[in-house]
Design an enzyme around this catalytic site. Structure first.
Site, PDB file in Angstrom:
ATOM      1  N   GLU A   1     -29.427 -10.743   9.662  1.00  0.00           N
ATOM      2  CA  GLU A   1     -28.739  -9.871  10.381  1.00  0.00           C
ATOM      3  C   GLU A   1     -27.345 -10.410  10.761  1.00  0.00           C
ATOM      4  OE1 GLU A   1     -30.931  -9.130  13.868  1.00  0.00           O
ATOM      5  OE2 GLU A   1     -29.415  -7.663  14.765  1.00  0.00           O
TER       6      GLU A   1
ATOM      7  N   ASN B   1     -33.659   1.144  13.648  1.00  0.00           N
ATOM      8  CA  ASN B   1     -34.360  -0.421  13.985  1.00  0.00           C
ATOM      9  C   ASN B   1     -34.559  -0.310  15.272  1.00  0.00           C
ATOM     10  OD1 ASN B   1     -35.002  -3.368  13.731  1.00  0.00           O
ATOM     11  ND2 ASN B   1     -33.436  -3.152  15.441  1.00  0.00           N
ATOM     12  N   GLU B   2     -35.871  -0.547  15.590  1.00  0.00           N
ATOM     13  CA  GLU B   2     -36.258  -0.760  17.048  1.00  0.00           C
ATOM     14  C   GLU B   2     -35.847   0.423  18.066  1.00  0.00           C
ATOM     15  OE1 GLU B   2     -36.131  -4.817  18.857  1.00  0.00           O
ATOM     16  OE2 GLU B   2     -37.621  -5.566  17.073  1.00  0.00           O
TER      17      GLU B   2
ATOM     18  N   GLU C   1     -40.079  -7.383  10.697  1.00  0.00           N
ATOM     19  CA  GLU C   1     -39.496  -8.738  11.453  1.00  0.00           C
ATOM     20  C   GLU C   1     -40.733  -9.325  12.033  1.00  0.00           C
ATOM     21  OE1 GLU C   1     -36.349  -8.057  14.531  1.00  0.00           O
ATOM     22  OE2 GLU C   1     -35.529  -6.385  13.613  1.00  0.00           O
TER      23      GLU C   1
ATOM     24  N   GLN D   1     -35.310 -15.272  10.709  1.00  0.00           N
ATOM     25  CA  GLN D   1     -34.317 -14.642   9.858  1.00  0.00           C
ATOM     26  C   GLN D   1     -34.153 -15.822   8.664  1.00  0.00           C
ATOM     27  OE1 GLN D   1     -31.118 -12.744  11.440  1.00  0.00           O
ATOM     28  NE2 GLN D   1     -32.425 -11.523  12.881  1.00  0.00           N
TER      29      GLN D   1
HETATM   30  O1  AHR Z   1     -34.451 -10.785  15.018  1.00  0.00           O
HETATM   31  C1  AHR Z   1     -33.619 -10.608  16.281  1.00  0.00           C
HETATM   32  C2  AHR Z   1     -33.771  -9.229  16.860  1.00  0.00           C
HETATM   33  O2  AHR Z   1     -35.056  -9.179  17.275  1.00  0.00           O
HETATM   34  C3  AHR Z   1     -33.495  -8.141  16.021  1.00  0.00           C
HETATM   35  O3  AHR Z   1     -32.162  -7.854  15.974  1.00  0.00           O
HETATM   36  C4  AHR Z   1     -34.241  -7.053  16.682  1.00  0.00           C
HETATM   37  O4  AHR Z   1     -34.465  -5.962  15.828  1.00  0.00           O
HETATM   38  C5  AHR Z   1     -35.419  -7.592  17.380  1.00  0.00           C
HETATM   39  O5  AHR Z   1     -35.578  -7.384  18.627  1.00  0.00           O
END
Ligand code: AHR
Length: 496
Positions: free
Chosen positions: A26, A173-174, A296, A345
């Site tokens: 990210e 995403n989310e 994730e 990540q």
């Molecule tokens: O990985 C960090 C964050 O965690 C991401 O940006 C988000 O999708 C999640 O809440």
């Protein structure tokens, strides 16, 4: 302590999808900028701007898939800012992650180049929260359409003649949180609308992934499967292992015995989450057409003292190695439904496989687990039963020994073992059920450290590295091996 483990060598129970060994990058802190991208002018050795040391390290993991550009960043990323001459790209603010300037130097072309160099599938998360349907549709067109439109012409003018292959695309995403704070009912309709325009150009087939639940939000899964299940190929799930609370997560190093077990116990919540989400999915999709994509996962601790808290930089210890091993085993067990997962990540953020500091790079214990486990990628899962007790305090029990086995196409068997006990070693008797008279040839490696929070630093990068497993005693149809406390091991078994 003695334990027996039985592998049903002639009873495969499904395929371990390569993509569960996926990663996530990210625009957050020093993940993309510095961790992956240093630019062509950098004094740090690089391949067209991508740092060479990290690239070479990641190649050794056989990374199957890389997710980008977020995360929360994805729902405010406008891809057109990140193509064309780098010097004239728009500068924006990364409001989610520290309000820093986003130069957009790393965009679509740079990401696709990275995937090509790694030999992995790209997985792009589209912007639903603050982007338009047209913007999303044009992104796919820009990437995958050969010719005949302004978007394809633009890509060519920007230096890429041929279209890329884009297999995986996430529609937001989310979206229950940073991706627009939507209700499940609302997002289900939004998803149906946006995915309509995620087109298959030429022979490129896009696997559409809908935003799934936050941990145990089963209402989200129920609603999405009921209202939009037939329009998706995958549904995501996010779950992070936090030893304490979201307010006080706990430190990455310098933790006690209780935190060791609390963390491992919470990592294993992944099993319950997958079971319950999968049961809902089974109701609407008994053929298991829709994949559960855990895009994730990983540990989330307090940021390292002295670092920007918005950058989510944390150290990585033997505890993370155990979390990685245990979680990968959970994914193996659910290989009928879980067909992709992405560790959060890849560099310098949360549970990273590499950490960098300027020109220096270090491999974390989590890296070594991914490297040791890579033979499981794409292999047939074999049933594996462990006669083991639990260890840890009553509130955070953890299996003392956890194992998973697979058989690769050439017949080699790989057995990975997580040993969570902090004090004692374990003597393991491994029985090869289905190969009673055979004399196995067994080699192995083990990862352990001098303390639960043993980790690698730029000054001491080899504190936690895999070493050969000594003293493997062979017998007919079985073998014995001793594993040290707090260790992760992988053995390769050839049965003749
Ligand atoms: O990985 C960090 C964050 O965690 C991401 O940006 C988000 O999708 C999640 O809440």
């Amino acid at each position: 302590m003695k334990t027996r483990l039985t592998i049903a060598v002639d009873r495969p129970t499904g395929r371990i999808h390569r993509e569960i060994y996926g990663h996530f990058a990210e625009h957050l802190g020093r993940c993309v900028y510095e961790g992956l991208w240093v630019g062509e002018e950098s004094s740090i050795p690089n391949v067209q701007g991508i740092r060479r040391d990290v690239l070479e390290a990641l190649k050794k993991l056989n990374v199957p898939v890389l997710r980008w550009p977020g995360g929360c960043f994805a729902d405010e990323y406008h891809w057109k800012d990140g193509v064309g001459p780098r010097e004239s790209r728009r500068r924006t603010i990364n409001t989610h992650w520290g309000g820093v300037t986003e130069t957009n130097e790393f965009g679509t072309h740079e990401f696709m180049l990275l995937c090509e160099l790694l030999g992995c599938e790209p997985y792009i998360s589209g912007n639903v929260g603050s982007g338009t349907v047209q913007e999303m549709q044009e992104w796919i067109e820009y990437i995958t359409l050969e010719s005949g439109s302004s978007m394809a012409d633009w890509r060519r003018a920007n230096g890429r003649e041929k279209p890329w292959r884009l297999k995986y695309f996430g529609v937001g995403n989310e979206n229950w949180g940073c991706g627009g704070n939507m209700r499940a009912e609302y997002y289900a309709d939004v998803y149906r609308r946006y995915q309509t325009y995620v087109r298959h150009y030429g022979d490129n087939r896009v696997f559409r992934i809908a935003c799934g639940a936050n941990a145990g939000d089963y209402h989200w899964t129920e609603t999405l499967m009921r209202e939009a299940g037939r329009y998706m190929d995958g549904l995501s799930l996010h779950y992070y292992t936090v030893p304490g609370t979201w307010m006080h997560k706990g430190p990455a190093t310098g933790f006690g015995e209780r935190e060791w077990f609390a963390t491992l116990n919470k990592a294993l919540v992944m099993d319950e989450l997958i079971r319950k989400h999968a049961a809902i999915m089974d109701k609407y999709d008994p053929e298991k057409r829709v994949a559960l994509v855990v895009d994730e996962w990983g540990t989330w601790y307090d940021p390292e003292p002295g670092t920007n808290p918005a950058f989510l930089y944390q150290q990585n210890t033997m505890r993370d190695a155990l979390v990685a091993g245990l979680t990968l085993h959970v994914f193996h067990r659910h290989c009928d439904r879980v067909r992709m997962a992405n560790l959060a990540q890849v560099a310098n953020v949360l549970q990273s496989v590499v950490l960098t500091d300027g020109p220096k790079m270090v491999l974390t214990p989590t890296y070594h687990v991914f490297e040791m486990f890579k033979e499981h990628q794409g292999a047939e899962r074999l049933d594996c039963a462990v006669e083991a007790t639990a260890c840890g305090p009553a509130e955070f029990p953890v299996p003392r020994v956890d194992a998973s086995a697979s058989r690769s196409a050439d017949g080699r068997i790989h057995l990975s073992i997580c040993h969570a006990d902090l004090e004692d070693s374990v003597d393991l008797e491994v029985v090869l059920d289905g190969a009673p008279g055979a004399c196995p040839c067994v080699t192995g490696r083990v990862l352990t450290g001098p303390a639960p929070d043993a980790h690698n630093t730029f000054e001491a990068p080899e504190t936690v590295i895999p070493v050969p497993l000594e003293e493997i005693q062979l017998d007919k149809g079985s073998f014995r091996v001793r594993l040290p406390a707090m260790s992760v091991a992988v053995v390769e078994i050839k049965v003749t």
